[in-house]
Design a protein around this motif. Structure first.
Motif, PDB file in Angstrom:
ATOM      1  N   LEU A 124       0.830  -1.203   0.000  1.00 10.05           N
ATOM      2  CA  LEU A 124       0.000   0.000   0.000  1.00 10.05           C
ATOM      3  C   LEU A 124       0.866   1.256   0.000  1.00 10.05           C
ATOM      4  CD1 LEU A 124      -2.800   1.223   0.019  1.00 10.05           C
ATOM      5  CD2 LEU A 124      -2.816   1.042   2.517  1.00 10.05           C
ATOM      6  N   ARG A 126       3.689   1.518  -1.467  1.00  6.90           N
ATOM      7  CA  ARG A 126       4.128   1.671  -2.863  1.00  6.90           C
ATOM      8  C   ARG A 126       3.031   2.339  -3.690  1.00  6.90           C
ATOM      9  NH1 ARG A 126       6.555  -3.142  -6.777  1.00  6.90           N
ATOM     10  NH2 ARG A 126       6.520  -1.938  -8.710  1.00  6.90           N
ATOM     11  N   THR A 127       1.783   1.938  -3.475  1.00  3.15           N
ATOM     12  CA  THR A 127       0.669   2.568  -4.190  1.00  3.15           C
ATOM     13  C   THR A 127       0.584   4.051  -3.862  1.00  3.15           C
ATOM     14  OG1 THR A 127      -0.614   0.507  -4.245  1.00  3.15           O
ATOM     15  CG2 THR A 127      -1.831   2.559  -4.508  1.00  3.15           C
ATOM     16  N   SER A 130       3.199   5.909  -5.633  1.00  4.49           N
ATOM     17  CA  SER A 130       2.910   6.017  -7.069  1.00  4.49           C
ATOM     18  C   SER A 130       1.878   7.096  -7.353  1.00  4.49           C
ATOM     19  CB  SER A 130       2.410   4.673  -7.614  1.00  4.49           C
ATOM     20  OG  SER A 130       1.077   4.403  -7.185  1.00  4.49           O
ATOM     21  N   LEU A 131       1.085   7.448  -6.347  1.00  2.00           N
ATOM     22  CA  LEU A 131       0.099   8.515  -6.481  1.00  2.00           C
ATOM     23  C   LEU A 131       0.685   9.875  -6.128  1.00  2.00           C
ATOM     24  CD1 LEU A 131      -2.927   6.628  -4.866  1.00  2.00           C
ATOM     25  CD2 LEU A 131      -2.672   7.242  -7.293  1.00  2.00           C
ATOM     26  N   ILE A 220      -8.771   4.911  -2.624  1.00  2.00           N
ATOM     27  CA  ILE A 220      -8.439   3.492  -2.566  1.00  2.00           C
ATOM     28  C   ILE A 220      -9.540   2.799  -1.779  1.00  2.00           C
ATOM     29  CG2 ILE A 220      -6.772   1.774  -1.763  1.00  2.00           C
ATOM     30  CD1 ILE A 220      -4.605   3.957  -2.071  1.00  2.00           C
ATOM     31  N   ILE A 239      -9.613   2.988  -6.732  1.00  2.00           N
ATOM     32  CA  ILE A 239      -8.573   1.988  -6.945  1.00  2.00           C
ATOM     33  C   ILE A 239      -8.808   0.867  -5.941  1.00  2.00           C
ATOM     34  CG2 ILE A 239      -6.093   1.529  -6.847  1.00  2.00           C
ATOM     35  CD1 ILE A 239      -5.685   4.541  -7.387  1.00  2.00           C
ATOM     36  N   TYR A 241      -8.115  -1.811  -3.310  1.00  2.00           N
ATOM     37  CA  TYR A 241      -7.063  -1.994  -2.305  1.00  2.00           C
ATOM     38  C   TYR A 241      -6.242  -3.246  -2.589  1.00  2.00           C
ATOM     39  CZ  TYR A 241      -5.223  -3.404   2.319  1.00  2.00           C
ATOM     40  OH  TYR A 241      -4.436  -3.829   3.354  1.00  2.00           O
ATOM     41  N   GLU A 243      -5.408  -4.670  -5.229  1.00  2.00           N
ATOM     42  CA  GLU A 243      -4.619  -4.697  -6.458  1.00  2.00           C
ATOM     43  C   GLU A 243      -3.238  -4.073  -6.283  1.00  2.00           C
ATOM     44  OE1 GLU A 243      -6.866  -2.938  -9.594  1.00  2.00           O
ATOM     45  OE2 GLU A 243      -8.424  -4.495  -9.567  1.00  2.00           O
ATOM     46  N   ALA A 244      -2.897  -3.684  -5.024  1.00  2.00           N
ATOM     47  CA  ALA A 244      -1.578  -3.091  -4.772  1.00  2.00           C
ATOM     48  C   ALA A 244      -0.477  -4.099  -5.114  1.00  2.00           C
ATOM     49  CB  ALA A 244      -1.470  -2.660  -3.315  1.00  2.00           C
TER      50      ALA A 244
END
Length: 649
Positions: A124, A126-127, A130-131, A220, A239, A241, A243-244
């Motif tokens: 999470l 990392r997600t 990325s945002l 998310i 998004i 959750y 799929e992280a």
């Protein structure tokens, strides 16, 4: 009065606080034959005490001083030292016990291993990166008490971003009043929650929340109820959750007072205040409170019934800092029966269970006998907070939970996201009292002149700083709101807003709040939230709500309404008032009664007299709670006095 629980020699020998006292003796020469001696040293030698806590828990190198400025407000703790709250959790990694047990009303317990918790946190984080989320950015949660909420906090903190959350029992408007102040970049949420046997779909509220948070880059979403979290008619650009992408955990080192999270005051006098706490202050305070005061460690399962809206959620998460397993429960404490929490405690082999005086009273009235109906052989301690625990309830707990179960009543606040006073494994527990003052908390009872008092009621004050005192209030650049909240009455001394008595045996009796915060079922709510909703109804000219603690441990919350000309308090109007509060504010804060009043008394400057009216309904005389000349319509005080139960008009 006899103590209801007395530590055995084995309790004292095995206690973490005993080991800490030996550690202190080895480094300072202090011999502490009893808890109070250790407490006195901890407040007399503040820097030495917190340095000892740091070293005892092996937190690493200190860059310089422990405390550079000791004045309040403005104390400077561990200047130059860098750390991350999440590092301490990572150090507790283990494979023999779960990190979290997730419980819902309609599913089997779900165990989350330490490896899964850390991996999910890394993914999470990392997600979020990325945002574009960076250190200092705010991440908002609109979530129930589930394992994913813990992951969301940890992922946010690991990158130095700032966490803040509301439980989903808050309406979108109530959540916006809080989270909207923070200009968050990401919202993390779920489709809904379960309570009392019902599923509550919150997708429409989330859409309203998204629309009100103009700074959001992304949402998310977790599917908790199995609803379509990507439904474009409900949410915008959600998004998933789960799929992280996998990642390796990394943490960002931040300054000691870098914001970890923002929790909110109750909003009694307007918008709730955002209270900012730092990584280092929370870490030190929670290690002390969880490990040393509550004696929680790697062999424990820690379950406090709470919500992400309440600081006890943050407190429970810190069980992970000492390697304990924590229990996250999304549901009602009385579902499917009044003894619901005891059933969960038995199923999870909980060793430390936390609840509220109101829940204990409900179990008493229902005739529950937890020790006879459930296997509570693992239970060692029952923690209580949210309000004062009456003697009768304390005795009931002692008789109905186990042969040697400690009743550990604690009291503190969102302000320090911890407790000032409570129990210790080496101190007796007295019914109706809190056993002692916490280490490092220079707590006193002051009279109106600022003099300390014993064996009489006084204002709860803290005379020396604590590391978890707020870094600041949000949007309070000059510090005036922070100063006025705690330091206006006694300059340089923290006034908390509780009435207490410190006894000769160093226990503490809490008599209730000296402010007007509503505290229903352990969930705090400000009266302003209720006024904003109720007073919009055309039939209501004005309203006043109070929450009065009762001698039997109950909590009576009446709503007084002044009707508009020509209006009547019909059953239909009562229903609409209750529905408005339930949907726009919180279902936990629907009033016990709605009463028509001839008027609402105010100060001369227009402030409703919530505190004096509350004191009237707790038995005080009008002349002792307010000066009549300071009231815009003093005759109203007589009317409110006449409404008290047992009063003859």
């Amino acid at each position: 009065m006899q103590p209801q629980w007395v530590p055995t020699e084995q309790d004292i020998a095995d206690a973490r606080i005993t080991d800490f006292a030996k550690f202190v003796e080895a480094r300072t020469g202090l011999v502490a034959p009893d808890y109070h001696t250790l407490w006195q040293w901890s407040v007399d030698e503040l820097a030495d005490f917190w340095h000892a806590v740091w070293d005892y828990f092996e937190l690493g190198e200190i860059a310089g001083e422990v405390i550079a400025e000791a004045e309040m407000p403005g104390a400077q703790w561990f200047p130059g030292t860098r750390l991350n709250y999440v590092d301490q959790l990572i150090r507790q990694f283990r494979s023999d016990r779960p990190a979290i047990i997730g419980i819902t009303e309609d599913a089997s317990p779900r165990e989350v291993s330490w490896a899964e918790l850390i991996d999910d946190t890394a993914a999470l984080a990392r997600t979020l990166r990325s945002l574009g989320v960076q250190a200092g950015d705010r991440v908002a949660g609109y979530l129930p008490n589930i394992p994913e909420t813990v992951v969301a906090l940890l992922a946010t903190a690991s990158i130095g971003a700032v966490w803040s959350a509301c439980g989903q029992d808050y309406s979108a408007k109530a959540a916006l009043d809080r989270l909207g102040q923070l200009e968050p970049t990401v919202l993390i949420t779920v489709d809904g929650y379960r309570f009392g046997g019902k599923a509550h779909d919150r997708r429409a509220d989330i859409a309203e929340l998204q629309a009100g948070l103009g700074t959001l880059r992304a949402t998310i979403a977790v599917s908790q109820l199995g609803l379509d979290v990507a439904d474009a008619t409900a949410w915008t650009d959600a998004i998933a959750y789960d799929e992280a992408a996998p990642a390796v955990i990394t943490t960002e080192s931040v300054d000691f007072d870098h914001p970890l999270w923002i929790v909110f005051s109750s909003g009694t006098t307007g918008l709730p205040k955002g209270i900012v706490h730092g990584h280092g202050g929370v870490l030190l305070e929670h290690l002390k409170a969880v490990a040393l005061q509550s004696d929680i460690g790697p062999a424990d399962t820690f379950f406090w019934y709470t919500s992400p809206s309440w600081m006890m959620w943050n407190f429970q998460i810190s069980g992970l800092l000492v390697g304990a397993t924590i229990v996250c429960y999304d549901g009602s404490p009385t579902y499917p029966a009044p003894d619901g929490l005891w059933r969960i405690a038995a199923e999870t082999r909980t060793t430390v269970l936390g609840t509220s005086p109101g829940y204990v009273l409900a179990c008493m009235k229902a005739g529950a006998v937890p020790r006879a109906e459930h296997d509570l052989s693992a239970l060692r301690t029952v923690g209580i907070t949210g309000a004062s625990l009456p003697t009768s309830s304390a005795l009931w707990l002692g008789a109905n939970t186990g042969e040697h179960v400690q009743v550990n009543s604690i009291s503190g606040g969102t302000d320090v996201v911890s407790a000032f006073m409570g129990g210790a494994r080496t101190v007796p527990a007295w019914p109706g009292e809190l056993s002692t003052r916490f280490l490092g908390a220079a707590l006193e009872a002051f009279d109106g002149t600022g003099a300390p008092v014993r064996n009489e009621v006084g204002e709860l004050v803290i005379t020396k700083p604590m590391p978890s005192m707020p870094v600041r209030f949000w949007h309070d650049d000059d510090g005036k709101r922070y100063h006025d909240a705690y330091f206006d009455m006694y300059p340089g001394v923290w006034r908390h807003g509780d009435w207490i008595t410190i006894t000769d045996r160093n226990s503490v009796v809490v008599h209730g709040r000296s402010d007007s915060t509503l505290n229903r079922h352990g969930i705090r709510m400000g009266s302003a939230d209720i006024y904003q909703s109720v007073e919009r109804l055309p039939e209501i000219a004005e309203a006043l709500v109070i929450g009065a603690e009762q001698p039997d441990g109950g909590y009576w919350m009446p709503l007084f309404v002044v009707l508009a000309p020509g209006a009547e308090l019909t059953e239909d109007l009562k229903t609409r008032i209750n529905t408005t509060i339930r949907t726009e504010v919180s279902p936990r804060h629907v009033p016990d009664e709605i009463l028509v009043a001839p008027g609402i008394p105010h100060t001369r400057t227009g402030k409703k007299l919530e505190i004096p009216i509350k004191k009237l309904f707790q038995g005080a005389e009008a002349a002792r709670v307010v000066e009549r000349s300071a009231v815009d319509n003093p005759d109203l005080l007589d009317w409110y006095s006449a409404q008290r139960p047992g009063t003859v008009s």
